[in-house]
Design an enzyme around this catalytic site. Structure first.
Site, PDB file in Angstrom:
ATOM      1  N   ARG A 159     -54.736  36.960  47.439  1.00  0.00           N
ATOM      2  CA  ARG A 159     -53.547  37.130  48.295  1.00  0.00           C
ATOM      3  C   ARG A 159     -52.583  38.091  47.615  1.00  0.00           C
ATOM      4  O   ARG A 159     -51.503  37.700  47.191  1.00  0.00           O
ATOM      5  CB  ARG A 159     -52.866  35.792  48.530  1.00  0.00           C
ATOM      6  CG  ARG A 159     -53.773  34.736  49.082  1.00  0.00           C
ATOM      7  CD  ARG A 159     -53.078  33.397  49.128  1.00  0.00           C
ATOM      8  NE  ARG A 159     -52.197  33.277  50.280  1.00  0.00           N
ATOM      9  CZ  ARG A 159     -51.268  32.332  50.382  1.00  0.00           C
ATOM     10  NH1 ARG A 159     -51.071  31.495  49.401  1.00  0.00           N
ATOM     11  NH2 ARG A 159     -50.516  32.256  51.467  1.00  0.00           N
ATOM     12  N   LYS A 213     -56.621  33.719  54.767  1.00  0.00           N
ATOM     13  CA  LYS A 213     -56.368  35.128  54.404  1.00  0.00           C
ATOM     14  C   LYS A 213     -56.526  36.049  55.622  1.00  0.00           C
ATOM     15  O   LYS A 213     -55.740  36.984  55.827  1.00  0.00           O
ATOM     16  CB  LYS A 213     -57.332  35.529  53.280  1.00  0.00           C
ATOM     17  CG  LYS A 213     -57.278  36.976  52.895  1.00  0.00           C
ATOM     18  CD  LYS A 213     -56.016  37.354  52.137  1.00  0.00           C
ATOM     19  CE  LYS A 213     -55.895  38.862  52.070  1.00  0.00           C
ATOM     20  NZ  LYS A 213     -54.722  39.321  51.381  1.00  0.00           N
ATOM     21  N   CYS A 267     -56.826  46.333  54.334  1.00  0.00           N
ATOM     22  CA  CYS A 267     -56.630  44.922  54.696  1.00  0.00           C
ATOM     23  C   CYS A 267     -56.147  44.728  56.130  1.00  0.00           C
ATOM     24  O   CYS A 267     -56.923  44.322  56.995  1.00  0.00           O
ATOM     25  CB  CYS A 267     -55.648  44.279  53.714  1.00  0.00           C
ATOM     26  SG  CYS A 267     -56.247  44.309  52.030  1.00  0.00           S
TER      27      CYS A 267
HETATM   28  N1  LIG Z   1     -56.759  46.319  47.860  1.00  0.00           N
HETATM   29  C1  LIG Z   1     -55.998  45.332  48.298  1.00  0.00           C
HETATM   30  O1  LIG Z   1     -54.766  45.490  48.386  1.00  0.00           O
HETATM   31  C2  LIG Z   1     -56.609  43.967  48.631  1.00  0.00           C
HETATM   32  C3  LIG Z   1     -55.744  42.869  48.777  1.00  0.00           C
HETATM   33  C4  LIG Z   1     -56.281  41.611  49.037  1.00  0.00           C
HETATM   34  C5  LIG Z   1     -57.644  41.472  49.200  1.00  0.00           C
HETATM   35  N2  LIG Z   1     -58.466  42.567  49.086  1.00  0.00           N
HETATM   36  C6  LIG Z   1     -59.893  42.338  49.249  1.00  0.00           C
HETATM   37  O2  LIG Z   1     -60.490  42.389  47.962  1.00  0.00           O
HETATM   38  C7  LIG Z   1     -61.833  42.884  48.082  1.00  0.00           C
HETATM   39  C8  LIG Z   1     -62.034  44.028  47.104  1.00  0.00           C
HETATM   40  O3  LIG Z   1     -61.144  45.057  47.458  1.00  0.00           O
HETATM   41  P1  LIG Z   1     -60.637  46.149  46.416  1.00  0.00           P
HETATM   42  O4  LIG Z   1     -59.392  46.704  47.007  1.00  0.00           O
HETATM   43  O5  LIG Z   1     -60.606  45.609  45.033  1.00  0.00           O
HETATM   44  O6  LIG Z   1     -61.801  47.225  46.547  1.00  0.00           O
HETATM   45  P2  LIG Z   1     -62.021  48.527  45.655  1.00  0.00           P
HETATM   46  O7  LIG Z   1     -62.739  49.481  46.524  1.00  0.00           O
HETATM   47  O8  LIG Z   1     -60.769  48.938  44.973  1.00  0.00           O
HETATM   48  O9  LIG Z   1     -63.008  48.053  44.491  1.00  0.00           O
HETATM   49  C9  LIG Z   1     -64.271  47.543  44.707  1.00  0.00           C
HETATM   50  C10 LIG Z   1     -65.093  47.725  43.440  1.00  0.00           C
HETATM   51  O10 LIG Z   1     -66.353  47.069  43.666  1.00  0.00           O
HETATM   52  C11 LIG Z   1     -67.359  47.889  43.137  1.00  0.00           C
HETATM   53  N3  LIG Z   1     -68.626  47.539  43.784  1.00  0.00           N
HETATM   54  C12 LIG Z   1     -69.070  47.926  45.018  1.00  0.00           C
HETATM   55  N4  LIG Z   1     -70.268  47.355  45.261  1.00  0.00           N
HETATM   56  C13 LIG Z   1     -70.567  46.610  44.174  1.00  0.00           C
HETATM   57  C14 LIG Z   1     -71.662  45.796  43.819  1.00  0.00           C
HETATM   58  N5  LIG Z   1     -72.693  45.646  44.658  1.00  0.00           N
HETATM   59  N6  LIG Z   1     -71.651  45.186  42.606  1.00  0.00           N
HETATM   60  C15 LIG Z   1     -70.613  45.338  41.749  1.00  0.00           C
HETATM   61  N7  LIG Z   1     -69.540  46.102  42.042  1.00  0.00           N
HETATM   62  C16 LIG Z   1     -69.512  46.724  43.235  1.00  0.00           C
HETATM   63  C17 LIG Z   1     -66.897  49.305  43.395  1.00  0.00           C
HETATM   64  O11 LIG Z   1     -67.542  50.228  42.522  1.00  0.00           O
HETATM   65  C18 LIG Z   1     -65.396  49.178  43.129  1.00  0.00           C
HETATM   66  O12 LIG Z   1     -65.086  49.444  41.764  1.00  0.00           O
HETATM   67  C19 LIG Z   1     -62.030  43.246  49.559  1.00  0.00           C
HETATM   68  O13 LIG Z   1     -62.597  42.162  50.229  1.00  0.00           O
HETATM   69  C20 LIG Z   1     -60.601  43.425  50.040  1.00  0.00           C
HETATM   70  O14 LIG Z   1     -60.495  43.185  51.430  1.00  0.00           O
HETATM   71  C21 LIG Z   1     -57.974  43.808  48.782  1.00  0.00           C
END
Ligand SMILES: NC(=O)c1ccc[n+]([C@@H]2O[C@H](COP(=O)([O-])OP(=O)(O)OC[C@H]3O[C@@H](n4cnc5c(N)ncnc54)[C@H](O)[C@@H]3O)[C@@H](O)[C@H]2O)c1
Length: 435
Positions: A159, A213, A267
């Protein structure tokens, strides 16, 4: 040593959310393995180099955790799963242009975890997913030869957002947790209580935890959609929407958000699709309409630009338009569903000469999004503000008024100081305020 003893956690996905989470666990004394498919990211992290530079304090934390040996990174997910007691899945969950949900990274990480899963281990999904997705991982995880119950399963949604992740993880909001059984909850809640000073909220099921969420995102999208709709109505009736919202919000049941050029990021514009595309009997009309309206706002910004140019006896075709901001919001270099992208494309289709500037971008970004980098205001006929970067809030209109060809600003983020701009002869059009 923390009260969780020698617990080892593997966090799969070392991106904007996974790296801050892994870093906070390590800060609190837990042994953490960060897993990512990106070799360069992993190599840098093992050298103490942080790649999520927009997160205040993260660089210091990453290098400290590497030094204290509480944190290591790897691309070898199977060995990480074999070594760890708890596995956290925090990889991207996306949609395509038509709203189809893409969960491949979550499934592929689960396959990898199943190859190292041991009795007593716990798998936690933190990635935001359509409710029901975590339980769909059970057959994949059971390929390990274990049955659910021999390993625990939980959903504990992240979150937070980029830019405030460390603060949020450590206790801006309570941690929502849904588990397959009470024993798993006891361990998982102990883990999050260690790092989150706001504590935990136990949900009655994994699916309910996933829904929290998703609904948070839907609420924001629908609220912004409502605010945008009321802003359009105010434009038609020559009323200042922001003035009305501010006054209305003094009543405790009213929470109008700021109207604007659209809703971007990974998001808020994504999660409504998790509801829309999983509805069989319910037709989620409000959710769909808000999504459609928020996407429409980019086109409205172009219409406002045409209106402003017409008033000043100019035509969009052949005009020099400067788009301020390529990123979807201020201070974060992220382009996913940024309003600037459809706005630039539509301006180009009308024959405008489109320039752009964004303090977080380099030259290749401007080309990639079909515009030319411009760092001054010379010869500009219309300025469109599409991102709420801090520096755009304090533009020097006295200076700018001497450079532009036509004094027009379309403020798609409602951040411009209107009196300062009008004093210098600018026609200012804001979403929700045409006066
Ligand atoms: N960015 C935000 O503000 C935010 C906020 C809350 C929730 N989320 C959720 O968090 C989750 C991740 O988002 P994020 O923003 O960190 O994404 P991101 O794109 O910044 O990072 C994802 C990472 O995962 C890696 N990756 C991809 N496939 C992979 C695999 N098979 N094995 C290992 N690593 C792998 C990528 O190389 C990358 O470094 C999503 O579900 C998103 O909806 C994001």
């Amino acid at each position: 040593m923390n009260e969780l003893g020698n617990l080892k956690i593997a966090v799969f996905g070392q991106g904007k959310m996974g790296l801050p989470l892994a870093s906070v666990f390590a800060e609190y004394g837990i042994n953490v393995i960060g897993v990512d498919i990106n070799q360069m990211v992993v190599d840098n992290l093992n050298n103490g180099i942080n790649h999520i530079t927009e997160e205040p304090g993260l660089s210091e934390l990453v290098s400290k955790n590497v030094e204290t040996k509480k944190y290591t990174a790897t691309t070898d997910g199977v060995s990480a799963a074999t070594d760890a007691d708890i596995m956290v899945i925090l990889v991207p969950t996306l949609i395509d242009d038509r709203g189809n949900i893409k969960l491949d990274p979550v499934y592929s990480v689960s396959e990898i975890i199943s190859k190292g899963l041991k009795k007593g281990n716990i798998v936690i999904t933190e990635a935001t997913m359509p409710p029901g997705t975590t339980e769909k991982l059970i057959p994949i995880l059971e390929k390990s030869g274990l049955k659910l119950g021999e390993f625990g399963l939980a959903h504990a949604p992240e979150r937070t957002m980029t830019g405030t992740a460390l603060r949020d993880i450590k206790g801006q909001y309570p941690k929502i947790i849904g588990c397959n059984d009470e024993n798993t909850y006891q361990i998982v809640s102990k883990l999050y209580n260690l790092i989150n000073k706001k504590g935990t909220i136990q949900m009655s099921s994994i699916k309910a935890a996933e829904t929290v969420k998703v609904f948070e995102g839907v609420y924001r999208d629908v609220n912004i959609g409502l605010s945008n709709e009321m802003a359009l109505w105010c434009e038609e009736h020559e009323i200042n929407a922001l003035e009305v919202f501010e006054a209305a919000n003094t009543q405790p049941f009213c929470h109008f958000h700021t109207p604007g050029a659209g809703v971007g990021g990974h998001c808020i514009p994504v999660y409504p699709w998790f509801v829309i595309n999983t509805s069989n009997e319910v037709n989620p009309r409000i959710t769909k309409t808000a999504r459609e309206l928020n996407d429409y706002m980019a086109h409205h910004i172009v219409e406002l630009t045409i209106k402003g140019l017409n008033e000043l006896k100019k035509c969009l075709n052949g005009s020099n338009v400067l788009v301020l901001g390529l990123t979807f919001r201020g201070g974060v270099k992220e382009f996913m569903k940024s309003a600037a992208i459809p706005i630039i494309n539509e301006l180009n289709s009308f024959g405008a000469n489109v320039y752009s500037y964004d303090p977080l971008c380099d030259e290749s970004d401007f080309e990639r999004f079909n515009s030319k980098l411009k760092t001054d205001f010379n010869g500009i006929d219309a300025i469109i503000v599409t991102s709420d970067h801090e520096e755009f809030k304090y533009l020097d209109f006295e200076k700018i008024s001497k450079e532009v060809s036509t004094k027009l600003i379309v403020d798609g983020r409602n951040i411009i100081n209107i009196s300062n701009a009008t004093e210098n002869g600018f026609r200012v059009i804001k979403v929700g305020n045409l006066k």
